[in-house]
Design a protein around this motif. Sequence first.
Motif, PDB file in Angstrom:
ATOM      1  N   THR A  37       2.409 -11.146   3.400  1.00  0.00           N
ATOM      2  CA  THR A  37       1.420 -11.013   2.320  1.00  0.00           C
ATOM      3  C   THR A  37       0.005 -10.950   2.887  1.00  0.00           C
ATOM      4  O   THR A  37      -0.821 -10.136   2.450  1.00  0.00           O
ATOM      5  CB  THR A  37       1.541 -12.190   1.340  1.00  0.00           C
ATOM      6  OG1 THR A  37       2.886 -12.247   0.839  1.00  0.00           O
ATOM      7  CG2 THR A  37       0.574 -12.030   0.175  1.00  0.00           C
ATOM      8  N   TYR A  40      -0.608  -7.600   4.307  1.00  0.00           N
ATOM      9  CA  TYR A  40      -0.848  -6.610   3.252  1.00  0.00           C
ATOM     10  C   TYR A  40      -2.321  -6.576   2.854  1.00  0.00           C
ATOM     11  O   TYR A  40      -2.922  -5.500   2.738  1.00  0.00           O
ATOM     12  CB  TYR A  40       0.018  -6.942   2.040  1.00  0.00           C
ATOM     13  CG  TYR A  40      -0.334  -6.153   0.803  1.00  0.00           C
ATOM     14  CD1 TYR A  40       0.092  -4.842   0.650  1.00  0.00           C
ATOM     15  CD2 TYR A  40      -1.118  -6.720  -0.204  1.00  0.00           C
ATOM     16  CE1 TYR A  40      -0.236  -4.112  -0.490  1.00  0.00           C
ATOM     17  CE2 TYR A  40      -1.451  -6.001  -1.339  1.00  0.00           C
ATOM     18  CZ  TYR A  40      -1.017  -4.702  -1.472  1.00  0.00           C
ATOM     19  OH  TYR A  40      -1.348  -3.980  -2.601  1.00  0.00           O
ATOM     20  N   GLN A  44      -5.069  -3.554   3.211  1.00  0.00           N
ATOM     21  CA  GLN A  44      -5.076  -2.998   1.864  1.00  0.00           C
ATOM     22  C   GLN A  44      -6.018  -1.809   1.714  1.00  0.00           C
ATOM     23  O   GLN A  44      -5.687  -0.813   1.053  1.00  0.00           O
ATOM     24  CB  GLN A  44      -5.458  -4.094   0.861  1.00  0.00           C
ATOM     25  CG  GLN A  44      -5.376  -3.664  -0.594  1.00  0.00           C
ATOM     26  CD  GLN A  44      -5.712  -4.801  -1.533  1.00  0.00           C
ATOM     27  OE1 GLN A  44      -6.399  -5.759  -1.145  1.00  0.00           O
ATOM     28  NE2 GLN A  44      -5.224  -4.730  -2.761  1.00  0.00           N
ATOM     29  N   THR A  55       0.995   4.283   5.100  1.00  0.00           N
ATOM     30  CA  THR A  55      -0.228   3.501   5.226  1.00  0.00           C
ATOM     31  C   THR A  55      -0.164   2.666   6.496  1.00  0.00           C
ATOM     32  O   THR A  55       0.899   2.528   7.124  1.00  0.00           O
ATOM     33  CB  THR A  55      -0.405   2.577   4.011  1.00  0.00           C
ATOM     34  OG1 THR A  55       0.644   1.586   4.023  1.00  0.00           O
ATOM     35  CG2 THR A  55      -0.355   3.359   2.705  1.00  0.00           C
ATOM     36  N   ASP A  58       2.351   0.028   6.073  1.00  0.00           N
ATOM     37  CA  ASP A  58       3.715   0.516   6.283  1.00  0.00           C
ATOM     38  C   ASP A  58       4.064   0.549   7.761  1.00  0.00           C
ATOM     39  O   ASP A  58       5.162   0.145   8.173  1.00  0.00           O
ATOM     40  CB  ASP A  58       3.884   1.914   5.693  1.00  0.00           C
ATOM     41  CG  ASP A  58       3.766   1.938   4.182  1.00  0.00           C
ATOM     42  OD1 ASP A  58       4.079   0.918   3.552  1.00  0.00           O
ATOM     43  OD2 ASP A  58       3.337   2.979   3.643  1.00  0.00           O
ATOM     44  N   PHE A 127       9.131  -5.227   0.585  1.00  0.00           N
ATOM     45  CA  PHE A 127       9.477  -3.956  -0.057  1.00  0.00           C
ATOM     46  C   PHE A 127       9.273  -3.990  -1.569  1.00  0.00           C
ATOM     47  O   PHE A 127       8.769  -3.026  -2.149  1.00  0.00           O
ATOM     48  CB  PHE A 127      10.932  -3.581   0.260  1.00  0.00           C
ATOM     49  CG  PHE A 127      11.108  -2.981   1.624  1.00  0.00           C
ATOM     50  CD1 PHE A 127      10.841  -1.642   1.852  1.00  0.00           C
ATOM     51  CD2 PHE A 127      11.538  -3.764   2.691  1.00  0.00           C
ATOM     52  CE1 PHE A 127      10.996  -1.083   3.111  1.00  0.00           C
ATOM     53  CE2 PHE A 127      11.704  -3.214   3.952  1.00  0.00           C
ATOM     54  CZ  PHE A 127      11.433  -1.872   4.165  1.00  0.00           C
ATOM     55  N   TRP A 128       9.640  -5.066  -2.208  1.00  0.00           N
ATOM     56  CA  TRP A 128       9.639  -5.062  -3.671  1.00  0.00           C
ATOM     57  C   TRP A 128       8.404  -5.707  -4.301  1.00  0.00           C
ATOM     58  O   TRP A 128       8.108  -5.452  -5.460  1.00  0.00           O
ATOM     59  CB  TRP A 128      10.913  -5.725  -4.185  1.00  0.00           C
ATOM     60  CG  TRP A 128      12.085  -4.811  -4.073  1.00  0.00           C
ATOM     61  CD1 TRP A 128      12.433  -3.802  -4.927  1.00  0.00           C
ATOM     62  CD2 TRP A 128      13.049  -4.774  -3.020  1.00  0.00           C
ATOM     63  NE1 TRP A 128      13.547  -3.155  -4.480  1.00  0.00           N
ATOM     64  CE2 TRP A 128      13.962  -3.721  -3.311  1.00  0.00           C
ATOM     65  CE3 TRP A 128      13.251  -5.532  -1.862  1.00  0.00           C
ATOM     66  CZ2 TRP A 128      15.034  -3.412  -2.492  1.00  0.00           C
ATOM     67  CZ3 TRP A 128      14.317  -5.225  -1.053  1.00  0.00           C
ATOM     68  CH2 TRP A 128      15.194  -4.174  -1.360  1.00  0.00           C
ATOM     69  N   LEU A 129       7.686  -6.527  -3.551  1.00  0.00           N
ATOM     70  CA  LEU A 129       6.469  -7.127  -4.090  1.00  0.00           C
ATOM     71  C   LEU A 129       5.202  -6.512  -3.500  1.00  0.00           C
ATOM     72  O   LEU A 129       4.203  -6.357  -4.204  1.00  0.00           O
ATOM     73  CB  LEU A 129       6.475  -8.642  -3.851  1.00  0.00           C
ATOM     74  CG  LEU A 129       7.563  -9.438  -4.584  1.00  0.00           C
ATOM     75  CD1 LEU A 129       7.414 -10.927  -4.295  1.00  0.00           C
ATOM     76  CD2 LEU A 129       7.519  -9.186  -6.092  1.00  0.00           C
ATOM     77  N   LEU A 130       5.250  -6.171  -2.215  1.00  0.00           N
ATOM     78  CA  LEU A 130       4.056  -5.651  -1.546  1.00  0.00           C
ATOM     79  C   LEU A 130       4.071  -4.134  -1.403  1.00  0.00           C
ATOM     80  O   LEU A 130       3.083  -3.557  -0.964  1.00  0.00           O
ATOM     81  CB  LEU A 130       3.913  -6.301  -0.161  1.00  0.00           C
ATOM     82  CG  LEU A 130       3.822  -7.831  -0.160  1.00  0.00           C
ATOM     83  CD1 LEU A 130       3.730  -8.358   1.267  1.00  0.00           C
ATOM     84  CD2 LEU A 130       2.628  -8.311  -0.979  1.00  0.00           C
ATOM     85  N   GLY A 131       5.167  -3.493  -1.759  1.00  0.00           N
ATOM     86  CA  GLY A 131       5.208  -2.033  -1.771  1.00  0.00           C
ATOM     87  C   GLY A 131       5.353  -1.377  -0.423  1.00  0.00           C
ATOM     88  O   GLY A 131       4.966  -0.212  -0.251  1.00  0.00           O
ATOM     89  N   LEU A 132       5.911  -2.077   0.562  1.00  0.00           N
ATOM     90  CA  LEU A 132       6.162  -1.456   1.859  1.00  0.00           C
ATOM     91  C   LEU A 132       7.135  -0.292   1.684  1.00  0.00           C
ATOM     92  O   LEU A 132       8.137  -0.405   0.969  1.00  0.00           O
ATOM     93  CB  LEU A 132       6.752  -2.483   2.825  1.00  0.00           C
ATOM     94  CG  LEU A 132       7.044  -2.004   4.255  1.00  0.00           C
ATOM     95  CD1 LEU A 132       5.742  -1.785   5.012  1.00  0.00           C
ATOM     96  CD2 LEU A 132       7.914  -3.010   4.989  1.00  0.00           C
ATOM     97  N   THR A 133       6.848   0.817   2.330  1.00  0.00           N
ATOM     98  CA  THR A 133       7.717   1.990   2.214  1.00  0.00           C
ATOM     99  C   THR A 133       8.213   2.420   3.589  1.00  0.00           C
ATOM    100  O   THR A 133       7.526   2.247   4.598  1.00  0.00           O
ATOM    101  CB  THR A 133       6.978   3.174   1.556  1.00  0.00           C
ATOM    102  OG1 THR A 133       5.820   3.501   2.351  1.00  0.00           O
ATOM    103  CG2 THR A 133       6.544   2.819   0.151  1.00  0.00           C
TER     104      THR A 133
END
Length: 253
Positions: A37, A40, A44, A55, A58, A127-133
């Motif tokens: 976190t 991130y 950001q 990004t 990522d 992946f699901w909270l911070l949007g890592l792709t």
Amino acid sequence: MSTVRPYLATTGRILRQLRNDRRTVAMILVVPALLMTLLYFIYQDTPNAPGSPLTMFDRVGITMLGILPFIVMFLITAIAMQRERASGTLERLLTTPLRKIDLLAGYGSAFSLAAAAQAALACVVAFWLLGLTAAGSPGWVMLIAMVDAVCGVGLGLLASAFARTEFQAVQFIPVVVAPQIFLCGLLVPRDQLPGWLEAISNVLPLSYAVDALQQVSIHAEPTGLMWRDIAVVVGFAVVALGLAAATLRRRTP
């Protein structure tokens, strides 16, 4: 069944000890997620590299999903095992008919279960909270993170054999862990390192874990290189556990 019972008993004892140590549980489960976190928010507002859909979070985050479990499980395992040695628990166990392989397998299994929970939580947060792709499935990232954490467990068990106090166990971090972080490709791509440093990085397990994660980052399907790198990390974990078993000495009661 009589040959499995000692192994299961050892695994259960270590898991109960972990469950009763809330600070250790928090460090295993929460710290990697919190650090992801923090990472991130650090990246950001950092712009993407030219021509790259990924990004900076990522690119760095997927690598850290392999590094953080490795570090935390190495530290926790080395300290916990050294505590067992210093308290005399390990010596008392070795005076029983308990086989060394059952003992080390029990420790390894218990901490590996903790490592699996840690890696799973860190990946869920990333992946699901911070949007890592990533191009590949998050499931492959989770698998690699778990395998790398198990490798940290094996090296932690081995390092504990050379420490006489818990403080000395911690001192192995700059010796065993820090060089792997510097040379794994996080700071500089490994093929851009000086030749002698690249040769060193080629014999460090964290390098292969990072390479496998980078394969998942850019390829939608598993690649042969990814499977090779995972196999190498597993091999390191098995060798570390074998060497740790060799450091155990059974004494006559």
